[in-house]
Design a protein around this motif. Structure first.
Motif, short mmCIF file in Angstrom:
data_model
loop_
_atom_site.label_atom_id
_atom_site.label_comp_id
_atom_site.label_asym_id
_atom_site.label_seq_id
_atom_site.Cartn_x
_atom_site.Cartn_y
_atom_site.Cartn_z
N ASP A 154 -12.05 -8.18 -0.58
CA ASP A 154 -11.82 -7.57 -2.05
C ASP A 154 -10.29 -7.67 -2.35
N SER A 206 -9.42 1.50 -3.21
CA SER A 206 -10.91 1.54 -2.94
C SER A 206 -11.34 0.07 -2.73
N VAL A 207 -10.55 -0.90 -3.39
CA VAL A 207 -10.93 -2.27 -3.06
C VAL A 207 -10.02 -3.25 -1.93
N GLU A 208 -9.09 -2.61 -1.81
CA GLU A 208 -7.98 -3.34 -0.80
C GLU A 208 -8.66 -3.54 0.37
N SER A 240 -8.50 -6.13 -5.51
CA SER A 240 -7.36 -5.35 -5.58
C SER A 240 -6.00 -5.77 -6.37
N ARG A 252 0.94 -1.25 0.10
CA ARG A 252 0.15 0.18 -0.03
C ARG A 252 0.74 1.22 -0.07
N GLN A 280 -6.62 -4.87 -9.77
CA GLN A 280 -6.23 -3.59 -10.23
C GLN A 280 -4.77 -3.34 -10.48
N SER A 288 -7.71 2.81 -7.67
CA SER A 288 -8.72 1.80 -7.57
C SER A 288 -8.27 0.92 -6.55
N TYR A 289 -6.91 0.47 -6.57
CA TYR A 289 -6.46 -0.40 -5.72
C TYR A 289 -6.86 -0.19 -4.09
#
Length: 512
Positions: A473, A467-469, A477, A216, A480, A464-465
């Motif tokens: 999900d 938002s779905v990490e 991720s 991250r 993405q 987007s990584y």
């Protein structure tokens, strides 16, 4: 079968598939072309590339010279053994050649008859054919001698007309831009590997707990780096295509005379009759080593003439599109109007009067957008690119302007006597350089809309990584990250369609 092979190359996107694709699209043919310029010259260079290149040397030179050494040889027609010329011959066995294939060069005298005879002789050999435009470079790409950014840099280098363009293109051709993108791609793949390792092994407790935190953090750093690269005010693209400079002003203030003075030739008609210029007159210049597209426009005024009205509309449109606006005013009118030492306000009012700002009343936000020192504008670097030029200063000899420091860049000139022109050109050159930047300093600049498109999509996938990490999900991720890496790959060589190759190579000249 051909469609299947194309699909395979596109899906896998690795070295073998690129070579398979090259074989399918081009076969095993050997190509040749005149690589030097057309027309009569002292020396002409004919380039040959392909698996049968050595055969051309055996039949036309009678023996293969030592690799990468120029030798003087008599060159013959293959069938009749009649001598064509005596010139230098070079042999480049693959893969250590420009295309990665066996290559040869014949450096002969540059007369049209010699060149024609050489091309006819090569055409007699079985399996030989004339090269298509850009085919040598395309083969170099297929054989991984160049990536797509280096190919585009080579094309720009061939087309470069100014010193700054040459520097930028050479830097890109040598791989600086491609290396930066590939470094980002490797970092994304490393993050992807960590995320997938977490997916596969987290339940077995065989992986560090903070692996997702590292991924991250790295993704966030890359997003900032890529956004910084994207937010460059299009310096690289501007340098590649030319800085757009528009001369705007009322009729008969000397716009066409200024254009002619900068061009040092009568590029535009000069007449005392107001409204002589009806259309945009554009010319390309080299100012301080930077490319400039200079536009003379119609005089801005209210008119009932339909043709002149269209010219005014085009002038306003060109002013809005320009990277640098030169606002030209008459010294006699300016000396009486300029009384409060506020150049910024004068230019704002003048732009409004000319109709460039639009609207029915003064709009402070619009003024800030157009003015160089307009506060928190959206594009402050571009907003600073406005010059006020006071022309016909020789007609007001008693007036000595005193512009306070910090105001909009201003110059006083006389297109008739040449007074002040050197200062104005230096001022313009400084603004052009500021708009393009130094192509040799810092990270390499974006030079293509294609790069900007894929890089923007890459940043979108990385964002987007986040938002779905989440735990539920994590697989999404990872997807993405795959998409982000794929977008970067499309810039350099891992592409998804053969169509993009046709776009890139179509503008190359024959023999390159």
């Amino acid at each position: 079968m051909i469609l299947w092979m194309k699909h395979l190359a596109c899906c896998l996107g690795h070295t073998h598939c690129r070579r398979v694709s090259q074989q399918v699209l081009h076969g095993h043919g050997t190509i040749f072309a005149l690589s030097s310029g057309h027309g009569r010259s002292g020396v002409a260079v004919i380039r040959v590339s392909g698996p049968s290149t050595s055969e051309s040397l055996r039949q036309m030179v009678r023996r293969i010279p030592p690799p990468r050494k120029a030798v003087l040889r008599r060159i013959y027609f293959p069938q009749s053994s009649e001598a064509i010329d005596k010139g230098l011959v070079l042999w480049f066995p693959g893969p250590k050649s420009f295309t990665g294939e066996d290559c040869a060069e014949f450096q002969v005298h540059g007369g049209p008859a010699v060149v024609t005879a050489m091309l006819d002789a090569l055409a007699e050999l079985p399996g030989f054919r004339h090269a298509e435009a850009g085919e040598f470079t395309k083969r170099a790409y297929m054989n991984e001698q160049l990536d797509l950014t280096e190919v585009e840099g080579l094309s720009d280098l061939i087309s470069a007309e100014t010193e700054a363009q040459r520097r930028q293109a050479l830097r890109q051709m040598e791989g600086d831009l491609g290396n930066m993108y590939m470094t980002w791609r490797r970092r994304i793949i490393k993050c992807l590997a960590n995320v997938e390792a977490y997916i596969d092994f987290s339940e077995d407790e065989n992986i560090e707990d903070d692996v997702l935190d590292h991924a991250r953090s790295e993704v966030q750093v890359m997003i900032e780096e890529m956004k910084g690269h994207l937010h460059d005010n299009r310096r690289g693209e501007r340098l590649r295509s030319g800085v757009r400079v528009a001369i705007i002003g009322e009729p008969n203030v000397g716009k066409s005379s200024l254009l002619n003075a900068l061009c040092q030739r009568p590029a535009a008609i000069v007449s005392p009759i107001a409204g002589t210029t009806r259309d945009v007159v554009e010319t390309a210049l080299n100012i301080g080593g930077y490319p400039v597209l200079l536009s003379d426009t119609a005089g801005l005024r209210e008119t009932g003439d339909a043709v002149e009205k269209e010219g005014v509309r085009r002038a306003i449109e060109r002013a809005e599109q320009a990277d640098i606006k030169i606002i030209l005013v008459d010294a006699s009118k300016f000396s009486s109007a300029y009384t409060n030492c506020d150049v910024d306000k004068f230019v704002r009012d003048h732009l409004y009067d000319l109709g460039v700002m639009g609207g029915t009343q003064h709009d402070d936000n619009e003024a800030e957008r157009l003015m160089p020192d307009g506060g928190d504008a959206v594009q402050p670097e571009e907003d600073r690119q406005t010059l006020l030029v006071v022309n016909k200063c020789d007609l007001v000899p008693s007036w000595t302007p005193d512009f306070p420091p910090g105001d909009v860049a201003t110059a006083t000139v006389s297109c008739t006597t040449g007074e002040g022109m050197e200062h104005f050109i230096n001022l313009l050159a400084e603004r052009v350089k500021r708009g393009c930047g130094n192509p040799l300093s810092g990270n390499p600049s974006l030079t293509k809309a294609r790069h900007r498109h894929h890089l923007t999509r890459c940043v979108s996938h990385l964002e987007s990584y986040f938002s779905v990490e989440q735990e539920t999900d994590i697989v999404l991720s990872a997807q993405q990250l795959r998409k982000a890496a794929r977008e970067l790959g499309k810039i350099t060589w891992k592409i998804s369609s053969e169509d993009i190759l046709d776009v890139i190579f179509k503008d190359f000249c024959i023999g390159k």
